[in-house]
Design an enzyme around this catalytic site. Structure first.
Site, PDB file in Angstrom:
ATOM      1  N   HIS A 156     -10.483 -52.657   4.377  1.00  0.00           N
ATOM      2  CA  HIS A 156     -10.587 -51.823   3.176  1.00  0.00           C
ATOM      3  C   HIS A 156     -11.102 -52.628   1.982  1.00  0.00           C
ATOM      4  O   HIS A 156     -10.815 -52.305   0.838  1.00  0.00           O
ATOM      5  CB  HIS A 156      -9.234 -51.177   2.864  1.00  0.00           C
ATOM      6  CG  HIS A 156      -8.804 -50.205   3.927  1.00  0.00           C
ATOM      7  ND1 HIS A 156      -7.532 -49.708   4.032  1.00  0.00           N
ATOM      8  CD2 HIS A 156      -9.509 -49.629   4.947  1.00  0.00           C
ATOM      9  CE1 HIS A 156      -7.467 -48.867   5.080  1.00  0.00           C
ATOM     10  NE2 HIS A 156      -8.647 -48.823   5.646  1.00  0.00           N
ATOM     11  N   CYS A 207     -21.267 -52.166  -9.398  1.00  0.00           N
ATOM     12  CA  CYS A 207     -21.497 -50.834  -9.957  1.00  0.00           C
ATOM     13  C   CYS A 207     -21.508 -49.813  -8.820  1.00  0.00           C
ATOM     14  O   CYS A 207     -22.128 -50.045  -7.780  1.00  0.00           O
ATOM     15  CB  CYS A 207     -22.839 -50.829 -10.677  1.00  0.00           C
ATOM     16  SG  CYS A 207     -23.381 -49.193 -11.169  1.00  0.00           S
ATOM     17  N   PRO A 218       4.165 -53.430  -4.158  1.00  0.00           N
ATOM     18  CA  PRO A 218       4.640 -52.212  -3.490  1.00  0.00           C
ATOM     19  C   PRO A 218       3.640 -51.702  -2.470  1.00  0.00           C
ATOM     20  O   PRO A 218       2.431 -51.886  -2.642  1.00  0.00           O
ATOM     21  CB  PRO A 218       4.794 -51.200  -4.640  1.00  0.00           C
ATOM     22  CG  PRO A 218       4.004 -51.744  -5.779  1.00  0.00           C
ATOM     23  CD  PRO A 218       3.886 -53.227  -5.586  1.00  0.00           C
ATOM     24  N   ASP A 219       4.119 -51.078  -1.390  1.00  0.00           N
ATOM     25  CA  ASP A 219       3.197 -50.433  -0.453  1.00  0.00           C
ATOM     26  C   ASP A 219       2.882 -49.029  -0.971  1.00  0.00           C
ATOM     27  O   ASP A 219       3.250 -48.680  -2.103  1.00  0.00           O
ATOM     28  CB  ASP A 219       3.756 -50.439   0.980  1.00  0.00           C
ATOM     29  CG  ASP A 219       5.020 -49.606   1.148  1.00  0.00           C
ATOM     30  OD1 ASP A 219       5.434 -48.943   0.185  1.00  0.00           O
ATOM     31  OD2 ASP A 219       5.601 -49.617   2.247  1.00  0.00           O
ATOM     32  N   PHE A 220       2.181 -48.227  -0.184  1.00  0.00           N
ATOM     33  CA  PHE A 220       1.870 -46.864  -0.620  1.00  0.00           C
ATOM     34  C   PHE A 220       3.002 -45.903  -0.295  1.00  0.00           C
ATOM     35  O   PHE A 220       3.446 -45.139  -1.130  1.00  0.00           O
ATOM     36  CB  PHE A 220       0.610 -46.350   0.105  1.00  0.00           C
ATOM     37  CG  PHE A 220      -0.680 -46.794  -0.518  1.00  0.00           C
ATOM     38  CD1 PHE A 220      -0.714 -47.530  -1.684  1.00  0.00           C
ATOM     39  CD2 PHE A 220      -1.887 -46.440   0.077  1.00  0.00           C
ATOM     40  CE1 PHE A 220      -1.909 -47.925  -2.251  1.00  0.00           C
ATOM     41  CE2 PHE A 220      -3.105 -46.821  -0.472  1.00  0.00           C
ATOM     42  CZ  PHE A 220      -3.113 -47.569  -1.633  1.00  0.00           C
ATOM     43  N   ARG A 221       3.429 -45.951   0.983  1.00  0.00           N
ATOM     44  CA  ARG A 221       4.162 -44.799   1.499  1.00  0.00           C
ATOM     45  C   ARG A 221       5.659 -44.965   1.680  1.00  0.00           C
ATOM     46  O   ARG A 221       6.321 -44.018   2.091  1.00  0.00           O
ATOM     47  CB  ARG A 221       3.523 -44.345   2.830  1.00  0.00           C
ATOM     48  CG  ARG A 221       2.118 -43.821   2.604  1.00  0.00           C
ATOM     49  CD  ARG A 221       1.416 -43.388   3.868  1.00  0.00           C
ATOM     50  NE  ARG A 221       0.063 -42.941   3.575  1.00  0.00           N
ATOM     51  CZ  ARG A 221      -0.984 -43.728   3.374  1.00  0.00           C
ATOM     52  NH1 ARG A 221      -0.835 -45.047   3.444  1.00  0.00           N
ATOM     53  NH2 ARG A 221      -2.167 -43.234   3.089  1.00  0.00           N
ATOM     54  N   ASP A 246      -5.008 -57.549  -1.161  1.00  0.00           N
ATOM     55  CA  ASP A 246      -4.373 -58.523  -2.051  1.00  0.00           C
ATOM     56  C   ASP A 246      -4.807 -59.966  -1.789  1.00  0.00           C
ATOM     57  O   ASP A 246      -4.409 -60.876  -2.517  1.00  0.00           O
ATOM     58  CB  ASP A 246      -2.842 -58.412  -1.954  1.00  0.00           C
ATOM     59  CG  ASP A 246      -2.325 -58.524  -0.517  1.00  0.00           C
ATOM     60  OD1 ASP A 246      -2.975 -59.209   0.308  1.00  0.00           O
ATOM     61  OD2 ASP A 246      -1.273 -57.937  -0.213  1.00  0.00           O
ATOM     62  N   ASN A 276      -5.070 -54.709   3.779  1.00  0.00           N
ATOM     63  CA  ASN A 276      -4.629 -55.117   2.450  1.00  0.00           C
ATOM     64  C   ASN A 276      -5.781 -55.631   1.603  1.00  0.00           C
ATOM     65  O   ASN A 276      -6.760 -56.176   2.110  1.00  0.00           O
ATOM     66  CB  ASN A 276      -3.529 -56.168   2.556  1.00  0.00           C
ATOM     67  CG  ASN A 276      -2.268 -55.575   3.163  1.00  0.00           C
ATOM     68  OD1 ASN A 276      -2.165 -54.360   3.265  1.00  0.00           O
ATOM     69  ND2 ASN A 276      -1.347 -56.419   3.556  1.00  0.00           N
TER      70      ASN A 276
HETATM   71  P1  CNA Z   1       1.624 -47.745   3.914  1.00  0.00           P
HETATM   72  O1  CNA Z   1       1.075 -46.446   4.367  1.00  0.00           O
HETATM   73  O2  CNA Z   1       2.285 -47.800   2.582  1.00  0.00           O
HETATM   74  O3  CNA Z   1       2.681 -48.185   5.037  1.00  0.00           O
HETATM   75  C1  CNA Z   1       3.460 -49.348   4.933  1.00  0.00           C
HETATM   76  C2  CNA Z   1       4.255 -49.493   6.210  1.00  0.00           C
HETATM   77  O4  CNA Z   1       4.935 -50.730   6.183  1.00  0.00           O
HETATM   78  C3  CNA Z   1       5.331 -48.413   6.403  1.00  0.00           C
HETATM   79  O5  CNA Z   1       5.350 -48.039   7.750  1.00  0.00           O
HETATM   80  C4  CNA Z   1       6.620 -49.125   5.990  1.00  0.00           C
HETATM   81  O6  CNA Z   1       7.739 -48.626   6.677  1.00  0.00           O
HETATM   82  C5  CNA Z   1       6.325 -50.529   6.403  1.00  0.00           C
HETATM   83  N1  CNA Z   1       7.017 -51.567   5.618  1.00  0.00           N
HETATM   84  C6  CNA Z   1       7.152 -51.647   4.268  1.00  0.00           C
HETATM   85  N2  CNA Z   1       7.787 -52.765   3.922  1.00  0.00           N
HETATM   86  C7  CNA Z   1       8.081 -53.409   5.091  1.00  0.00           C
HETATM   87  C8  CNA Z   1       8.746 -54.630   5.401  1.00  0.00           C
HETATM   88  N3  CNA Z   1       9.222 -55.445   4.448  1.00  0.00           N
HETATM   89  N4  CNA Z   1       8.883 -54.967   6.704  1.00  0.00           N
HETATM   90  C9  CNA Z   1       8.399 -54.172   7.691  1.00  0.00           C
HETATM   91  N5  CNA Z   1       7.756 -53.019   7.441  1.00  0.00           N
HETATM   92  C10 CNA Z   1       7.600 -52.648   6.161  1.00  0.00           C
HETATM   93  O7  CNA Z   1       0.538 -48.900   3.954  1.00  0.00           O
HETATM   94  P2  CNA Z   1      -0.701 -49.075   4.954  1.00  0.00           P
HETATM   95  O8  CNA Z   1      -1.213 -50.451   4.732  1.00  0.00           O
HETATM   96  O9  CNA Z   1      -0.384 -48.644   6.320  1.00  0.00           O
HETATM   97  O10 CNA Z   1      -1.740 -48.023   4.348  1.00  0.00           O
HETATM   98  C11 CNA Z   1      -3.017 -48.300   4.226  1.00  0.00           C
HETATM   99  C12 CNA Z   1      -3.457 -48.513   2.769  1.00  0.00           C
HETATM  100  C13 CNA Z   1      -2.439 -49.138   1.874  1.00  0.00           C
HETATM  101  C14 CNA Z   1      -4.575 -49.494   2.746  1.00  0.00           C
HETATM  102  O11 CNA Z   1      -5.738 -48.858   2.353  1.00  0.00           O
HETATM  103  C15 CNA Z   1      -4.217 -50.591   1.735  1.00  0.00           C
HETATM  104  O12 CNA Z   1      -5.344 -50.976   0.991  1.00  0.00           O
HETATM  105  C16 CNA Z   1      -3.207 -49.991   0.877  1.00  0.00           C
HETATM  106  N6  CNA Z   1      -2.317 -50.884   0.110  1.00  0.00           N
HETATM  107  C17 CNA Z   1      -2.476 -52.232   0.110  1.00  0.00           C
HETATM  108  C18 CNA Z   1      -1.630 -53.063  -0.603  1.00  0.00           C
HETATM  109  C19 CNA Z   1      -1.824 -54.544  -0.560  1.00  0.00           C
HETATM  110  O13 CNA Z   1      -2.951 -55.006  -0.468  1.00  0.00           O
HETATM  111  N7  CNA Z   1      -0.744 -55.338  -0.568  1.00  0.00           N
HETATM  112  C20 CNA Z   1      -0.580 -52.508  -1.366  1.00  0.00           C
HETATM  113  C21 CNA Z   1      -0.439 -51.103  -1.379  1.00  0.00           C
HETATM  114  C22 CNA Z   1      -1.310 -50.309  -0.619  1.00  0.00           C
END
Ligand code: CNA
Length: 280
Positions: free
Chosen positions: A138, A146, A45-48, A121, A119
């Site tokens: 990040h 530690c 899952p993403d964050f937002r 991951d 990311n």
């Molecule tokens: P965010 O703020 O959650 O934004 C994600 C963006 O991607 C949004 O604009 C969504 O509309 C868009 N989106 C989601 N799914 C799709 C898709 N399938 N196709 C196209 N667009 C899509 O995440 P950001 O990365 O901008 O925020 C920064 C944080 C999130 C970083 O510090 C990361 O470390 C952190 N994060 C990372 C992971 C990971 O490593 N996979 C997971 C969750 C959060």
């Protein structure tokens, strides 16, 4: 300059226009900037994103505010919510997406100058993008240490802690500080390699931004470092970060795997891309 101003570098502000630029050999230094959205189709899952994002699903962790789970001051007092979540995010159980493979294909074609990823991951490495092409802005789960004395902590013990949702402590005599994966929390400095490379977008001749809300600084300012004549392509569910306002910005709104397939198709690379992804 607005969205109706004619492009200067591109022949058209479309996927085909971008493909043509690459095919004509006018884009040889591509910078790619990515976020959680390129890994959602892998199952992370993403964050937002509303409903499916992590922040929308954190009630069970009883946090004062969603970001607290990645906040260093909060972590010092209460590390357990992070370790509860870490189990879900820990690398090893997810397969790279075709979007990750597309970045590798750009590298194989000799076009990738640098990938800046938010990311944690490690999927871009798993897709085959070499270490020296990746700036993990990040940090990542690749190392752990530690938070007090910075001493590295053994990988196997970290894996055990994450499996058991327990909180690991520093093994150094008399320290006992909290141990955490070297992912950057709110309130922590970004890795020095981010600052050492953040001038690169200015040298790029094409910028591709994918799967990020561009809401975390200083990462969010990277696309702004591209010169006005450098085309910036946004492949994302929503328009973000002011991309679209410059005359050579191209918006490919929707799912990023789909957008990447469209671009690969226009380049005549689709079979190659699918084959590369099949091998991951
Ligand atoms: P965010 O703020 O959650 O934004 C994600 C963006 O991607 C949004 O604009 C969504 O509309 C868009 N989106 C989601 N799914 C799709 C898709 N399938 N196709 C196209 N667009 C899509 O995440 P950001 O990365 O901008 O925020 C920064 C944080 C999130 C970083 O510090 C990361 O470390 C952190 N994060 C990372 C992971 C990971 O490593 N996979 C997971 C969750 C959060």
């Amino acid at each position: 300059v607005g969205k109706n101003t004619p492009p200067r570098t591109l022949k058209a502000r479309t996927v085909d226009g971008v493909a043509q630029l690459i095919k004509e050999g006018r884009a040889k230094k591509v910078v790619v900037m990515t976020g959680a959205g390129i890994s959602t189709s892998a199952g992370i899952p993403d964050f937002r994103s509303p409903d499916t994002g992590l922040y929308a699903n954190l009630q069970r962790l009883n946090l004062p505010f969603a970001e607290a789970v990645f906040d260093i001051s909060y972590f010092r007092n209460n590390p357990l919510p992070f370790y509860t979540l870490a189990q879900e995010l820990f690398p090893g159980k997810y397969r790279p997406t075709i979007t990750h493979s597309f970045i590798n294909l750009l590298h194989q074609k000799g076009l990738l100058m640098k990938l800046f990823t938010q990311n944690i991951d490690c999927l871009e490495r798993e897709a085959g993008v070499p270490d020296d092409k990746i700036i993990e802005a990040h940090g990542s789960f690749a190392r752990q240490s530690c938070i007090e004395c910075r001493k590295p902590y053994p990988r196997d013990l970290m894996e055990k802690a994450i499996r058991e949702k327990s909180v690991p402590r520093c093994l150094e005599d008399g320290c006992g500080g909290l141990v955490k994966p070297e992912i950057v929390f709110f309130g922590e400095q970004l890795p020095s390699e981010f600052f050492a490379n953040r001038h690169l977008p200015e040298e790029a001749d094409l910028c591709i931004v994918m799967g990020t809300s561009l809401s975390v600084q200083p990462f969010a300012s990277l696309p702004g470092f591209c010169t006005d004549s450098t085309p910036r392509v946004l492949i994302n569910q929503e328009q973000v970060g002011g991309i679209g306002l410059r005359p050579d910005d191209v918006l490919v709104l929707g799912d990023c795997d789909e957008g990447v397939r469209k671009l690969a198709g226009a380049l005549g690379w689709l079979d190659e891309l699918e084959a590369l992804w099949a091998k991951t």
